[in-house]
Design a protein around this motif. Structure first.
Motif, mmCIF file in Angstrom:
data_model
loop_
_atom_site.group_PDB
_atom_site.id
_atom_site.type_symbol
_atom_site.label_atom_id
_atom_site.label_comp_id
_atom_site.label_asym_id
_atom_site.label_seq_id
_atom_site.Cartn_x
_atom_site.Cartn_y
_atom_site.Cartn_z
ATOM 1 N N ARG A 1 -37.886 19.083 64.589
ATOM 2 C CA ARG A 1 -38.023 20.165 65.566
ATOM 3 C C ARG A 1 -37.453 19.763 66.920
ATOM 4 N NH1 ARG A 1 -37.638 24.094 63.123
ATOM 5 N NH2 ARG A 1 -38.296 25.236 64.960
ATOM 6 N N ILE A 2 -36.147 19.565 66.961
ATOM 7 C CA ILE A 2 -35.459 19.225 68.206
ATOM 8 C C ILE A 2 -34.418 20.294 68.484
ATOM 9 C CG2 ILE A 2 -33.970 17.575 69.400
ATOM 10 C CD1 ILE A 2 -36.783 16.568 69.057
ATOM 11 N N GLY A 3 -34.553 20.940 69.629
ATOM 12 C CA GLY A 3 -33.563 21.905 70.087
ATOM 13 C C GLY A 3 -33.118 21.531 71.485
ATOM 14 N N TRP A 4 -32.177 22.293 72.021
ATOM 15 C CA TRP A 4 -31.718 22.021 73.375
ATOM 16 C C TRP A 4 -31.134 23.288 73.996
ATOM 17 C CZ3 TRP A 4 -29.814 19.469 69.046
ATOM 18 C CH2 TRP A 4 -28.559 19.873 68.583
ATOM 19 N N VAL A 5 -31.099 23.266 75.314
ATOM 20 C CA VAL A 5 -30.511 24.333 76.122
ATOM 21 C C VAL A 5 -29.415 23.723 76.971
ATOM 22 C CG1 VAL A 5 -30.914 26.074 77.910
ATOM 23 C CG2 VAL A 5 -32.708 25.576 76.229
ATOM 24 N N ARG A 6 -28.259 24.395 77.012
ATOM 25 C CA ARG A 6 -27.208 24.033 77.953
ATOM 26 C C ARG A 6 -27.038 25.194 78.916
ATOM 27 N NH1 ARG A 6 -22.286 25.186 79.635
ATOM 28 N NH2 ARG A 6 -20.946 23.493 80.399
ATOM 29 N N ALA A 7 -27.163 24.939 80.207
ATOM 30 C CA ALA A 7 -27.075 26.011 81.214
ATOM 31 C C ALA A 7 -26.715 25.388 82.552
ATOM 32 C CB ALA A 7 -28.409 26.767 81.303
ATOM 33 N N ALA A 8 -26.614 26.208 83.574
ATOM 34 C CA ALA A 8 -26.367 25.708 84.921
ATOM 35 C C ALA A 8 -27.540 24.833 85.360
ATOM 36 C CB ALA A 8 -26.193 26.879 85.887
ATOM 37 N N PRO A 9 -27.298 23.815 86.183
ATOM 38 C CA PRO A 9 -28.379 22.904 86.592
ATOM 39 C C PRO A 9 -29.583 23.610 87.203
ATOM 40 C CG PRO A 9 -26.260 21.965 87.188
ATOM 41 C CD PRO A 9 -25.987 23.359 86.698
ATOM 42 N N ASP A 10 -29.362 24.666 88.004
ATOM 43 C CA ASP A 10 -30.504 25.350 88.609
ATOM 44 C C ASP A 10 -31.351 26.066 87.565
ATOM 45 O OD1 ASP A 10 -28.275 27.133 88.312
ATOM 46 O OD2 ASP A 10 -29.323 28.599 89.560
ATOM 47 N N VAL A 11 -30.703 26.580 86.501
ATOM 48 C CA VAL A 11 -31.457 27.205 85.415
ATOM 49 C C VAL A 11 -32.284 26.150 84.683
ATOM 50 C CG1 VAL A 11 -31.268 28.423 83.203
ATOM 51 C CG2 VAL A 11 -29.826 29.097 85.124
ATOM 52 N N ILE A 12 -31.680 24.999 84.416
ATOM 53 C CA ILE A 12 -32.405 23.921 83.748
ATOM 54 C C ILE A 12 -33.609 23.491 84.587
ATOM 55 C CG2 ILE A 12 -32.277 21.532 82.959
ATOM 56 C CD1 ILE A 12 -30.868 23.521 81.114
ATOM 57 N N ARG A 13 -33.424 23.373 85.890
ATOM 58 C CA ARG A 13 -34.550 22.978 86.746
ATOM 59 C C ARG A 13 -35.683 23.996 86.665
ATOM 60 N NH1 ARG A 13 -30.287 21.236 90.201
ATOM 61 N NH2 ARG A 13 -30.312 23.232 91.331
ATOM 62 N N SER A 14 -35.333 25.273 86.648
ATOM 63 C CA SER A 14 -36.369 26.313 86.557
ATOM 64 C C SER A 14 -37.080 26.268 85.213
ATOM 65 C CB SER A 14 -35.738 27.696 86.769
ATOM 66 O OG SER A 14 -35.192 27.810 88.066
ATOM 67 N N LEU A 15 -36.318 26.051 84.137
ATOM 68 C CA LEU A 15 -36.931 25.961 82.811
ATOM 69 C C LEU A 15 -37.866 24.754 82.728
ATOM 70 C CD1 LEU A 15 -33.833 26.773 80.566
ATOM 71 C CD2 LEU A 15 -35.882 28.186 80.811
ATOM 72 N N VAL A 16 -37.446 23.626 83.302
ATOM 73 C CA VAL A 16 -38.265 22.414 83.271
ATOM 74 C C VAL A 16 -39.546 22.617 84.081
ATOM 75 C CG1 VAL A 16 -38.375 19.992 83.975
ATOM 76 C CG2 VAL A 16 -36.321 20.877 82.828
ATOM 77 N N ALA A 17 -39.422 23.249 85.253
ATOM 78 C CA ALA A 17 -40.603 23.481 86.088
ATOM 79 C C ALA A 17 -41.616 24.372 85.369
ATOM 80 C CB ALA A 17 -40.186 24.112 87.412
ATOM 81 N N ALA A 18 -41.105 25.398 84.663
ATOM 82 C CA ALA A 18 -42.007 26.310 83.956
ATOM 83 C C ALA A 18 -42.664 25.634 82.758
ATOM 84 C CB ALA A 18 -41.228 27.542 83.498
ATOM 85 N N ARG A 19 -42.062 24.576 82.260
ATOM 86 C CA ARG A 19 -42.579 23.917 81.070
ATOM 87 C C ARG A 19 -43.932 23.248 81.310
ATOM 88 N NH1 ARG A 19 -38.786 20.241 77.071
ATOM 89 N NH2 ARG A 19 -39.962 20.744 75.186
ATOM 90 N N ALA A 20 -44.251 22.966 82.565
ATOM 91 C CA ALA A 20 -45.531 22.347 82.882
ATOM 92 C C ALA A 20 -46.699 23.215 82.427
ATOM 93 C CB ALA A 20 -45.627 22.077 84.379
ATOM 94 N N TYR A 21 -46.450 24.519 82.249
ATOM 95 C CA TYR A 21 -47.511 25.438 81.846
ATOM 96 C C TYR A 21 -47.364 25.856 80.382
ATOM 97 C CZ TYR A 21 -47.510 25.563 86.892
ATOM 98 O OH TYR A 21 -47.520 25.183 88.210
ATOM 99 N N ALA A 22 -46.452 25.176 79.671
ATOM 100 C CA ALA A 22 -46.237 25.510 78.258
ATOM 101 C C ALA A 22 -46.549 24.290 77.397
ATOM 102 C CB ALA A 22 -44.806 26.012 78.046
ATOM 103 N N ASP A 23 -45.507 23.586 76.924
ATOM 104 C CA ASP A 23 -45.747 22.473 75.996
ATOM 105 C C ASP A 23 -45.503 21.093 76.596
ATOM 106 O OD1 ASP A 23 -43.015 22.504 76.203
ATOM 107 O OD2 ASP A 23 -42.617 22.637 74.059
#
Length: 500
Positions: A337-359
């Protein structure tokens, strides 16, 4: 206290029932009464998961008006469903769907059967193959050797292990798409990636454009998020994407996101051309739509002579319009179960920040295993095994279906893991229901559409080959005969189960 947890409106239920195909009339056969046809239609919707269990149904009078039937007919259908265990009622609380005691709850997605069920049932519901050994074992052993330094840390890497982020970025760069590790986030499978993207970009009520048909589990994920799905019809056969239609939908509906599978599309197997990919990116950019591209099938080219077009993100290298999702689950093994996202750095930062409330993050050991595979060349070896296995299965399944079901229509895809078949004028929902009773599990077309579309289709994955593929086609043919003669209804005796 009411026993129902959701509600289905009269207009919605009428639309779902109206999308169902009826069994082909047989000369001299007695036509079932209207109430029986209605009861069977509602029962199928519950068994398919398109009407949830514990969903409140409309009042008899409301549904009668929506369907253009008498209230007596609707009342008789409800009474038949109560007698079969598919409906419960209480005065003052209305009527809600249920399943009879001992029946498994219907799945809204396409979960694999438990391993203990595989001896008697051929499972064509899940497009996943066994692990390509010995590479799974080697990868895990390699990961264990590299684990000790990470065991001395807290183990939380919300963006993913730095080594795997660099590896994935380098692989995109090698394909001519310059990518920094800061443009990569490692996720728990592609589903985890798309869930995170939808949570960030599309709140409840937002529009998301999707191919029609599209991947069933992603559609259900988006429905559960409360978004509004905007279907965009796929062209006939393997031609796929009609860019005139896409431009119009993106312009008129202005969806926040658009989700596409450009590489060996699930379920049709279509492969987008380079011109279609360029046009898709341009249309999304013009409409202000974020284009989410699912690349989970991208490495599963089954015919060596196929020339693969450039990745969609190559037409948007900075990642301002395109967000790419990849995964090890289809190309390597669903258990990884390994996936990945490729996006602009600011999008990645937002996704990472939101992850604190997910998994919080993805398991370290599995990330190390994927990184080991990619670093040592084991990934290419394993994917080669996967391609050979899927190609053999595809050819065996195609030959068997053509022999057993000559009136079914399909085009053979050049890659991916799925065959999209028009079922000779039969109802895909009824084939799925009767198929389970004769020992083959197959997902019906409506699972891959919006609001009951594709009733006449089924999806067949390349997960079985040789004698098992032949037996699967024989069981499907048996189910088709029962559905075609009208013998697959609730009152029919279940046919014998074949020995697997």
């Amino acid at each position: 206290m009411a026993q129902w947890t959701s509600a289905v409106g009269a207009a919605q239920l009428a639309r779902l029932i109206g999308s169902q195909q009826r069994p082909t009339a047989v000369a001299g056969a007695r036509k079932p009464p209207a109430y029986r046809t209605l009861a069977d239609g509602i029962r199928l919707l519950v068994l398919e998961g398109r009407v949830p269990v514990a969903a409140r149904l409309p009042a008899e009078r409301e549904l009668a008006v929506a369907l253009g039937l008498s209230r007596t007919t609707v009342a008789a259908a409800y009474e038949a469903l109560r007698g079969e265990g598919f409906l419960e009622s209480r005065r003052g609380a209305g009527s809600w769907t249920s399943v009879p005691a001992g029946n498994p709850l219907p799945a809204r997605g396409l979960e694999p059967l438990p391993p203990e069920s595989l001896g008697s049932m051929i499972d064509l519901g899940c497009a996943a193959l066994p692990a390509p050994e010995p590479w799974l074992t080697k990868a895990v052993q390699g990961a264990l050797e590299e684990l000790p330094p990470y065991a001395h840390t807290h183990g939380d890497y919300p963006a993913g292990l730095p080594a795997l982020r660099r590896m994935l970025a380098d692989r995109y760069t090698e394909r001519g798409i310059p990518t920094m590790p800061e443009q990569i986030m490692v996720t728990t499978g592609a589903m985890g990636a798309i869930d995170a993207i939808c949570s960030l970009f599309a709140g409840r009520g937002e529009r998301i454009a999707v191919e029609s048909p599209s991947y069933a589990n992603i559609l259900q994920l988006m429905r559960a998020a409360g978004v509004r799905l905007v279907p965009v019809a796929m062209g006939d056969g393997l031609g796929g994407w009609d860019m005139t239609v896409w431009r119009q939908v993106l312009r008129d509906a202005a969806p926040r996101l658009a989700y596409v599978v450009a590489d060996f599309h699930n379920p049709t197997g279509a492969l987008a051309s380079e011109d279609q990919r360029r046009a898709m990116v341009e249309a999304a950019r013009s409409a202000g739509t974020v284009l989410v591209v699912d690349e989970t099938m991208a490495e599963l080219k089954l015919d060596p002579e196929v020339a693969m077009p450039r990745r969609v993100c190559s037409f948007d290298p900075a990642g301002s319009t395109v967000i790419t999702v990849g995964s090890a689950s289809k190309a390597f093994w669903a258990g990884m179960r390994i996936g990945w996202v490729r996006a602009a750095p600011d999008v990645i930062r937002s996704l990472v920040a939101a992850r604190a409330y997910a998994d919080l993050g993805t398991p370290v050991l599995e990330q190390l295993a994927v990184n080991w595979l990619m670093r040592t060349g084991g990934w290419e070896e394993a994917v080669g095994i996967r391609r050979d296995q899927a190609r053999e299965n595809r050819d065996a399944l195609v030959a068997a279906v053509r022999r057993e079901l000559p009136d079914w229509e399909f085009e053979v895809p050049r890659g991916g893991l799925t065959l999209w078949a028009r079922a000779g004028g039969l109802s895909g929902s009824r084939l799925a229901e009767v198929g389970e009773r004769v020992g083959v599990r197959v997902p019906s077309g409506p699972r891959f559409g919006v609001d009951g579309a594709f009733e006449g289709y089924v999806r067949l994955p390349f997960t079985v080959g040789g004698p098992v593929a032949e037996e699967a086609a024989a069981r499907l043919a048996a189910a088709a005969r029962l559905v075609g003669t009208g013998a697959g209804g609730s009152g029919a005796e279940p046919p014998r189960t074949f020995v697997a």
